[in-house]
Design an enzyme around this catalytic site. Structure first.
Site, mmCIF file in Angstrom:
data_model
loop_
_atom_site.group_PDB
_atom_site.id
_atom_site.type_symbol
_atom_site.label_atom_id
_atom_site.label_comp_id
_atom_site.label_asym_id
_atom_site.label_seq_id
_atom_site.Cartn_x
_atom_site.Cartn_y
_atom_site.Cartn_z
ATOM 1 N N ASP A 35 -20.867 4.679 34.541
ATOM 2 C CA ASP A 35 -21.728 4.401 33.378
ATOM 3 C C ASP A 35 -23.232 4.182 33.629
ATOM 4 O OD1 ASP A 35 -21.066 1.979 34.588
ATOM 5 O OD2 ASP A 35 -20.056 1.121 32.855
ATOM 6 N N GLU A 46 -20.819 -3.454 24.715
ATOM 7 C CA GLU A 46 -21.273 -2.050 24.607
ATOM 8 C C GLU A 46 -21.256 -1.480 23.189
ATOM 9 O OE1 GLU A 46 -19.088 -3.164 26.887
ATOM 10 O OE2 GLU A 46 -20.346 -3.080 28.693
ATOM 11 N N ARG A 56 -27.691 -9.170 36.945
ATOM 12 C CA ARG A 56 -27.685 -10.465 36.246
ATOM 13 C C ARG A 56 -28.786 -11.392 36.759
ATOM 14 N NH1 ARG A 56 -21.448 -11.460 34.369
ATOM 15 N NH2 ARG A 56 -20.694 -9.412 34.980
#
Ligand code: DMJ
Length: 527
Positions: free
Chosen positions: A284, A416, A148
């Site tokens: 992921d 997503e 981020r």
């Protein structure tokens, strides 16, 4: 007006041959070839679609960003996130009370791309004058800080060329380095940006495996090799010591020192594998960064490509299944050798990833898998009364892409599914993806919009009467709204062959001449 940086760059470059480069036939051809490769325009604002209906939809998405941003500005400015119903800051998030302005930094590039320049100027001003790392005296996730803060600042630097963003990205990253003072190359999972200490032991696969895009780019734009050296140690040495299952890696690995009767300080490493294999939570973005590191390197990072291809082979071999009722393609998780027929919202990024990789590599089978998974994820949305998908959904004799009655039915404004619609749209131009994206916009507007400002997640997607969780996640502005905006834009805006998105949807430029906004330190005469 599109912001055409290419022409300005070319003009500058044509007037100034790099110092030290003598003129001869070979250097001339290299010099002019590199100029030719810059001739393609890089579009970072504008990019209106030719179809007026699509333009209206995109304007609507922009108005959503304004609503989300205004709520945050009014009630939570400088805090990490907004509680839109309570109309106050959200302090229980991943950054806790550390005043790191997560929503501001995560939103910088979305504001810029959408052309919200007054808002962007206010955000920049906060980054310059109020972002205080010394005040973050708390243990934070290395992964979240990287994706981020570092990712957001680097994307802002690439898009604008404003050195403030590069400096601030480097300041944050430099304070992350104590996490690498470890016996192995795998960093500790927690860092204290103020105290410059690290803790927490090894994080999960998706955490230590989601650093390469930002760290490699940091080394190139700062000229400091330290960031890349950490990534090299992980991917060129350590990973070879890890047991894998057909290219898939367990999400938990542990290190212990080998106690011997001769030497209690023996630091040889033993690897214990706790075998959960998944493309969902905790696994992921490890897989995402393998493909994207290869793409970001201008397709020269063969090691990452090889790891990626092995992993996708493992996915085909071990994880792909088809539902009994409607032949929906889904991915299982394997935990202690037992299959779990459950997919997470998080797993839905894989549709876009496999399609992106398949297209870049000319592997149609990968593109088909990506499209099939994206359809399944769409089903997880349209089978609920709110038309928003649950956090996890199952495949059993009775259920197909639906949450179990005791399952995780919440929707926290995650990106997503929309991310995969966007990638599939860009690669195929199949109109279904824009249709599905618009369905999601309508559902978010109906169930998540809070009239006084901001958007809230839902506790249960099966309740038509909204049960708000009162949190506007920063990734809603960084990712969900950005991907929606790009879905309804022309392909030229943040073109997929010029940029890769980090896992927080921050676009980083591709190296090797296709994107003049790469801005390496060694070519600063062109910046
Ligand atoms: C984001 O922070 C990133 O997309 C990350 O990779 C996964 N979790 C959230 C969004 O769901």
């Amino acid at each position: 007006m599109p912001f055409n940086i290419c022409q300005r760059k070319l003009f500058t470059a044509l007037g100034s041959r790099p110092q030290g480069m003598e003129s001869n036939t070979i250097t001339d051809s290299i010099f002019f070839a590199s100029l030719l490769s810059w001739r393609r325009t890089v579009i970072v604002q504008g990019g209106d679609d030719a179809d007026p209906d699509v333009r209206i939809k995109r304007d609507h998405v922009k108005s959503m960003m304004k609503h989300a941003w205004n709520g945050y500005v009014q009630y939570a400015w400088g805090a990490n996130e907004l509680r839109p119903i309570s109309r106050k800051p959200h302090n229980d998030s991943i950054y806790g009370s550390a005043p790191l302005g997560a929503t501001i930094v995560d939103s910088l590039d979305t504001l810029f791309i959408m052309g919200m320049m007054d808002e962007f100027a206010a955000a920049r001003d906060w980054v310059e004058n109020d972002m205080n790392l010394d005040a973050a005296n708390v243990d934070l996730s290395l992964f979240e800080v990287n994706i981020r803060l570092v990712g957001g600042l680097l994307a802002a630097f690439a898009l604008t060329g404003d050195n403030l963003f590069r400096q601030r990205a480097e300041e944050v990253a430099e304070r992350m380095l104590p996490a690498f003072d470890n016996v192995t190359s795998i960093p500790n999972g927690r860092i204290n940006l103020s105290a410059r200490t690290s803790s927490g032991g090894w994080p999960v696969l998706a955490e230590w495996g989601t650093l390469s895009l930002e760290f490699n780019y940091l080394s190139d734009v700062t000229g400091s090799g330290v960031y890349r050296s950490h990534i090299r140690r992980i991917y060129e040495t350590t990973i070879n010591l890890m047991v894998n299952m057909d290219g898939l890696y367990p999400v938990n690995i542990r290190m212990r020192k080998n106690k011997t009767k001769f030497d209690d300080d023996d630091t040889r490493i033993h690897w214990n594998n706790f075998d959960k294999y998944t493309l969902g939570a905790a696994g992921d973005s490890f897989y995402e960064y393998l493909l994207k590191s290869w793409l970001q390197s201008g397709k020269t990072d063969e090691n990452s490509l090889s790891l990626y291809l092995q992993a996708v082979n493992g996915v085909f071999k071990k994880l792909v299944r088809t539902s009994k009722q409607s032949n929906l393609t889904f991915l299982v998780e394997i935990e202690y050798e037992r299959e779990q027929s459950v997919m997470g919202h998080l797993t839905c990024f894989a549709g876009g990833l496999f399609a992106l990789g398949g297209k870049a590599l000319g592997l149609e089978r990968h593109v088909e898998l990506g499209a099939a998974l994206t359809s399944t994820c769409h089903q997880s949305y349209v089978r609920t009364p709110t038309k928003l998908g649950p956090e996890t959904f199952e495949f059993t004799n009775d259920l197909e892409a639906e949450a179990d009655k005791n399952g995780a039915k919440y929707y926290i404004l995650r990106p997503e599914v929309i991310e995969s619609y966007f990638i599939l749209w860009r690669l195929t131009h199949d109109p279904r993806y824009r249709l599905w994206g618009w369905e999601a916009v309508e559902a978010i507007e109906k169930h998540c919009r809070i009239p006084t400002g901001g958007y809230s997640g839902l506790r249960n997607v099966d309740n038509e009467k909204p049960d708000h969780d009162d949190v506007q996640q920063s990734f809603f502005l960084a990712e969900t709204l950005k991907y929606l905006y790009l879905l309804f834009s022309d392909d030229s805006l943040i073109a997929l062959d010029q940029w890769v998105f980090n896992t927080e949807a921050h676009p980083l430029p591709i190296k090797g001449g296709v994107n003049p906004l790469y801005r390496p330190a060694s070519a600063s005469q062109f910046n």
